[in-house]
Design a protein around this motif. Sequence first.
Motif, PDB file in Angstrom:
ATOM      1  N   LEU A  35       0.820  -1.209   0.000  1.00 58.19           N
ATOM      2  CA  LEU A  35       0.000   0.000   0.000  1.00 58.19           C
ATOM      3  C   LEU A  35       0.861   1.270   0.000  1.00 58.19           C
ATOM      4  CD1 LEU A  35      -2.728  -1.140   2.559  1.00 58.19           C
ATOM      5  CD2 LEU A  35      -2.887  -1.105   0.069  1.00 58.19           C
ATOM      6  N   LEU A  36       2.069   1.171  -0.547  1.00 46.47           N
ATOM      7  CA  LEU A  36       2.983   2.312  -0.576  1.00 46.47           C
ATOM      8  C   LEU A  36       2.435   3.495  -1.356  1.00 46.47           C
ATOM      9  CD1 LEU A  36       6.654   1.071  -1.058  1.00 46.47           C
ATOM     10  CD2 LEU A  36       5.748   2.493   0.765  1.00 46.47           C
ATOM     11  N   PHE A  37       1.573   3.225  -2.330  1.00 46.19           N
ATOM     12  CA  PHE A  37       1.081   4.324  -3.149  1.00 46.19           C
ATOM     13  C   PHE A  37       0.239   5.290  -2.320  1.00 46.19           C
ATOM     14  CE2 PHE A  37      -1.361   6.413  -6.568  1.00 46.19           C
ATOM     15  CZ  PHE A  37      -0.295   6.815  -7.364  1.00 46.19           C
ATOM     16  N   ILE A  38      -0.249   4.847  -1.172  1.00 44.02           N
ATOM     17  CA  ILE A  38      -0.977   5.758  -0.279  1.00 44.02           C
ATOM     18  C   ILE A  38      -0.046   6.869   0.196  1.00 44.02           C
ATOM     19  CG2 ILE A  38      -2.201   5.963   1.930  1.00 44.02           C
ATOM     20  CD1 ILE A  38      -3.295   3.178   1.529  1.00 44.02           C
ATOM     21  N   ASP A  39       1.238   6.560   0.379  1.00 42.92           N
ATOM     22  CA  ASP A  39       2.220   7.594   0.729  1.00 42.92           C
ATOM     23  C   ASP A  39       2.263   8.679  -0.342  1.00 42.92           C
ATOM     24  OD1 ASP A  39       2.908   5.970   2.878  1.00 42.92           O
ATOM     25  OD2 ASP A  39       5.059   6.329   2.632  1.00 42.92           O
ATOM     26  N   VAL A  40       2.237   8.245  -1.594  1.00 41.34           N
ATOM     27  CA  VAL A  40       2.306   9.179  -2.723  1.00 41.34           C
ATOM     28  C   VAL A  40       1.064  10.065  -2.745  1.00 41.34           C
ATOM     29  CG1 VAL A  40       2.500   9.382  -5.237  1.00 41.34           C
ATOM     30  CG2 VAL A  40       3.708   7.541  -4.029  1.00 41.34           C
ATOM     31  N   LEU A  41      -0.092   9.465  -2.519  1.00 44.61           N
ATOM     32  CA  LEU A  41      -1.342  10.233  -2.494  1.00 44.61           C
ATOM     33  C   LEU A  41      -1.358  11.215  -1.314  1.00 44.61           C
ATOM     34  CD1 LEU A  41      -3.867   7.345  -3.291  1.00 44.61           C
ATOM     35  CD2 LEU A  41      -3.108   9.156  -4.843  1.00 44.61           C
ATOM     36  N   ALA A  42      -0.870  10.769  -0.170  1.00 50.37           N
ATOM     37  CA  ALA A  42      -0.823  11.634   1.011  1.00 50.37           C
ATOM     38  C   ALA A  42       0.151  12.795   0.788  1.00 50.37           C
ATOM     39  CB  ALA A  42      -0.414  10.824   2.238  1.00 50.37           C
ATOM     40  N   PHE A  43       1.270  12.508   0.126  1.00 48.57           N
ATOM     41  CA  PHE A  43       2.265  13.554  -0.174  1.00 48.57           C
ATOM     42  C   PHE A  43       1.656  14.597  -1.109  1.00 48.57           C
ATOM     43  CE2 PHE A  43       6.389  14.801  -2.422  1.00 48.57           C
ATOM     44  CZ  PHE A  43       6.823  15.615  -1.377  1.00 48.57           C
ATOM     45  N   HIS A  44       0.850  14.137  -2.065  1.00 47.84           N
ATOM     46  CA  HIS A  44       0.165  15.056  -2.981  1.00 47.84           C
ATOM     47  C   HIS A  44      -0.767  15.973  -2.194  1.00 47.84           C
ATOM     48  CE1 HIS A  44      -3.271  16.220  -5.586  1.00 47.84           C
ATOM     49  NE2 HIS A  44      -2.306  16.467  -6.457  1.00 47.84           N
ATOM     50  N   SER A  45      -1.543  15.411  -1.273  1.00 50.57           N
ATOM     51  CA  SER A  45      -2.454  16.204  -0.456  1.00 50.57           C
ATOM     52  C   SER A  45      -1.678  17.198   0.408  1.00 50.57           C
ATOM     53  CB  SER A  45      -3.292  15.271   0.430  1.00 50.57           C
ATOM     54  OG  SER A  45      -4.168  16.008   1.248  1.00 50.57           O
ATOM     55  N   TYR A  46      -0.556  16.753   0.950  1.00 48.89           N
ATOM     56  CA  TYR A  46       0.297  17.606   1.781  1.00 48.89           C
ATOM     57  C   TYR A  46       0.820  18.803   0.979  1.00 48.89           C
ATOM     58  CZ  TYR A  46       4.495  18.954   4.448  1.00 48.89           C
ATOM     59  OH  TYR A  46       5.462  19.657   5.124  1.00 48.89           O
ATOM     60  N   LEU A  47       1.275  18.551  -0.239  1.00 50.34           N
ATOM     61  CA  LEU A  47       1.824  19.616  -1.084  1.00 50.34           C
ATOM     62  C   LEU A  47       0.735  20.596  -1.531  1.00 50.34           C
ATOM     63  CD1 LEU A  47       4.251  17.518  -3.337  1.00 50.34           C
ATOM     64  CD2 LEU A  47       4.908  19.096  -1.499  1.00 50.34           C
ATOM     65  N   GLN A  48      -0.434  20.053  -1.829  1.00 46.16           N
ATOM     66  CA  GLN A  48      -1.536  20.894  -2.303  1.00 46.16           C
ATOM     67  C   GLN A  48      -2.048  21.813  -1.202  1.00 46.16           C
ATOM     68  OE1 GLN A  48      -2.464  21.393  -5.287  1.00 46.16           O
ATOM     69  NE2 GLN A  48      -3.244  19.621  -6.370  1.00 46.16           N
ATOM     70  N   ASN A  49      -2.112  21.297   0.012  1.00 38.94           N
ATOM     71  CA  ASN A  49      -2.739  22.045   1.110  1.00 38.94           C
ATOM     72  C   ASN A  49      -1.759  22.665   2.099  1.00 38.94           C
ATOM     73  OD1 ASN A  49      -5.432  21.250   0.230  1.00 38.94           O
ATOM     74  ND2 ASN A  49      -4.890  19.202   0.976  1.00 38.94           N
ATOM     75  N   LEU A  60      -2.631 -15.514   0.152  1.00 32.88           N
ATOM     76  CA  LEU A  60      -1.405 -14.723   0.266  1.00 32.88           C
ATOM     77  C   LEU A  60      -1.682 -13.239   0.077  1.00 32.88           C
ATOM     78  CD1 LEU A  60       1.210 -16.979  -1.541  1.00 32.88           C
ATOM     79  CD2 LEU A  60       0.939 -16.569   0.893  1.00 32.88           C
ATOM     80  N   LEU A  61      -2.641 -12.910  -0.777  1.00 40.00           N
ATOM     81  CA  LEU A  61      -2.976 -11.513  -1.006  1.00 40.00           C
ATOM     82  C   LEU A  61      -3.570 -10.880   0.251  1.00 40.00           C
ATOM     83  CD1 LEU A  61      -2.786  -9.436  -3.240  1.00 40.00           C
ATOM     84  CD2 LEU A  61      -5.109 -10.017  -3.936  1.00 40.00           C
ATOM     85  N   ILE A  62      -4.378 -11.657   0.975  1.00 39.31           N
ATOM     86  CA  ILE A  62      -4.922 -11.173   2.245  1.00 39.31           C
ATOM     87  C   ILE A  62      -3.778 -10.865   3.215  1.00 39.31           C
ATOM     88  CG2 ILE A  62      -6.216 -11.854   4.312  1.00 39.31           C
ATOM     89  CD1 ILE A  62      -8.124 -13.407   2.446  1.00 39.31           C
ATOM     90  N   LYS A  63      -2.795 -11.760   3.272  1.00 40.00           N
ATOM     91  CA  LYS A  63      -1.630 -11.539   4.143  1.00 40.00           C
ATOM     92  C   LYS A  63      -0.861 -10.296   3.695  1.00 40.00           C
ATOM     93  CE  LYS A  63      -0.808 -16.371   5.426  1.00 40.00           C
ATOM     94  NZ  LYS A  63       0.149 -17.504   5.322  1.00 40.00           N
ATOM     95  N   LEU A  64      -0.763 -10.125   2.387  1.00 43.62           N
ATOM     96  CA  LEU A  64      -0.052  -8.972   1.842  1.00 43.62           C
ATOM     97  C   LEU A  64      -0.707  -7.674   2.294  1.00 43.62           C
ATOM     98  CD1 LEU A  64       2.022  -7.690  -0.070  1.00 43.62           C
ATOM     99  CD2 LEU A  64       0.441  -8.086  -1.946  1.00 43.62           C
ATOM    100  N   PHE A  65      -2.020  -7.586   2.148  1.00 47.94           N
ATOM    101  CA  PHE A  65      -2.736  -6.389   2.589  1.00 47.94           C
ATOM    102  C   PHE A  65      -2.649  -6.219   4.103  1.00 47.94           C
ATOM    103  CE2 PHE A  65      -5.233  -6.739  -1.493  1.00 47.94           C
ATOM    104  CZ  PHE A  65      -4.809  -5.526  -2.002  1.00 47.94           C
ATOM    105  N   GLU A  66      -2.845  -7.314   4.824  1.00 47.78           N
ATOM    106  CA  GLU A  66      -2.834  -7.263   6.282  1.00 47.78           C
ATOM    107  C   GLU A  66      -1.495  -6.751   6.811  1.00 47.78           C
ATOM    108  OE1 GLU A  66      -3.470 -10.253  10.112  1.00 47.78           O
ATOM    109  OE2 GLU A  66      -3.795 -10.996   8.077  1.00 47.78           O
ATOM    110  N   ASN A  67      -0.398  -7.244   6.239  1.00 43.31           N
ATOM    111  CA  ASN A  67       0.930  -6.845   6.698  1.00 43.31           C
ATOM    112  C   ASN A  67       1.322  -5.450   6.226  1.00 43.31           C
ATOM    113  OD1 ASN A  67       1.352  -9.238   8.055  1.00 43.31           O
ATOM    114  ND2 ASN A  67       2.386 -10.242   6.364  1.00 43.31           N
ATOM    115  N   SER A  68       0.579  -4.899   5.271  1.00 43.98           N
ATOM    116  CA  SER A  68       0.889  -3.571   4.745  1.00 43.98           C
ATOM    117  C   SER A  68       0.126  -2.463   5.463  1.00 43.98           C
ATOM    118  CB  SER A  68       0.569  -3.520   3.244  1.00 43.98           C
ATOM    119  OG  SER A  68       1.389  -4.418   2.516  1.00 43.98           O
ATOM    120  N   LEU A  69      -0.855  -2.842   6.281  1.00 41.38           N
ATOM    121  CA  LEU A  69      -1.661  -1.847   6.990  1.00 41.38           C
ATOM    122  C   LEU A  69      -0.854  -1.144   8.076  1.00 41.38           C
ATOM    123  CD1 LEU A  69      -4.991  -3.845   7.433  1.00 41.38           C
ATOM    124  CD2 LEU A  69      -4.563  -1.976   5.827  1.00 41.38           C
ATOM    125  N   ARG A  70      -1.080   0.156   8.234  1.00 42.65           N
ATOM    126  CA  ARG A  70      -0.405   0.935   9.271  1.00 42.65           C
ATOM    127  C   ARG A  70      -1.385   1.408  10.341  1.00 42.65           C
ATOM    128  NH1 ARG A  70       5.256   0.721   8.706  1.00 42.65           N
ATOM    129  NH2 ARG A  70       5.769   0.727   6.505  1.00 42.65           N
TER     130      ARG A  70
END
Length: 398
Positions: A148-162, A197-207
């Motif tokens: 879910l690293l792309f959420i960092d990119v989206l959050a950075f966009h929001s940070y820069l915009q606002n 495995l995909l469930i584990k992938l999402f689960e381990n990527s949650l912050r």
Amino acid sequence: MINPSTYGWIDKFFNKNNSNFIDYKGNYRQFYKEMRQSGFVYGYTVAVPLKEPTSFGGLSQDEITKIALLNALFSTYRLVKKTNNTKAFIDEAKSFYKSIQKENYNFLKTILPSESDVSKLEAVIDNRIQTNTNFFSKNFSHIITNALLFIDVLAFHSYLQNGKLSNEYLKDFELNCIKIVALAFQIKEKKSKYDELLIKLFENSLRYTKFEKIETTTIETISLAPITFEVEKLYLLDITEMALWSDEKLEQNEISFLHKIAEKLVISSDELLESSSAITNFIINHKSEIPYFNFSNPVKHFYDQTNKTVYKLITRNKKRLVKEISESKELMILLAQSTSRELDKEEKKKVKKQLLDICKTIPSLTIFLLPGGGILLPILVKYIPQLLPSAFNENLEE
């Protein structure tokens, strides 16, 4: 070659690609399309979008992902600020991550005041690409990098915009992601090892969210109206596609679910078709490489992972290692003989002791001195004869 596992790699990446960054000219759709094709939004990076492709041969998946995250953040910075100033970018990126340190991250090692801004950002990126599993778990898992690293990119966009980031942005967006994913898994009629495995992938990527603690909900109760940024919408749709993907035909209820999500996001049927085609093409082309498609025995996977790690370490330290070994005649002889016969117990002890002595002199190889490092030595011994010059055996005969 850029080595994202050592200090200074960010400066080297910017210097090497000074004129190689893509200018998206405000076209967010093209930017996101490149992110899709690179695999970054799917949790498995196969390329870094640049004008001229750069070879990343010899780098591990987590190292490639570090570069991909840096490049995605810098591309976002250029889209918003319309400048190529790398120093200003580094300052913004560092400030962005510092602003979210109060959340569920261990930033103690990444915000030391004595460190430079670049080294701080390198430490943060290293921290960000990891899943929430410990070292032991990672070695026995197919899941290594944060999906879910792309959420960092989206959050950075929001940070820069606002000029700042809303306290609830990351929590709310991640929660929406995982609610949609959970619903998708619930309605999926045919589940496979891929889904497990995909469930584990999402689960381990949650912050911020616990996958198993998400309350039972329905698509009608998920509020997506506040999401207006086009790239956020496309990403949520792709996450849904990822959860529903199958190498067989989608069931009617799955297709219906996709259309409902697209409708709630105000996404056209053409965009839905493009999303479906993109993930299908990506998985077909890279299925054999993607960890969550390769379900194997945990012990075998551990061996494969450590094998790659040792090979990477010794190839990067080849010159120094060969020099040190060449200066030890007895070790040279024993290593050569180990390729054609089984060494006895005493000889193995000598090889182990002398190799460990050499590892003490090379910082990158001190991994072999750590508790449990001894199990890596046989792999090290296996590769060393391949690294030594062709005259190796002839010299021994003399």
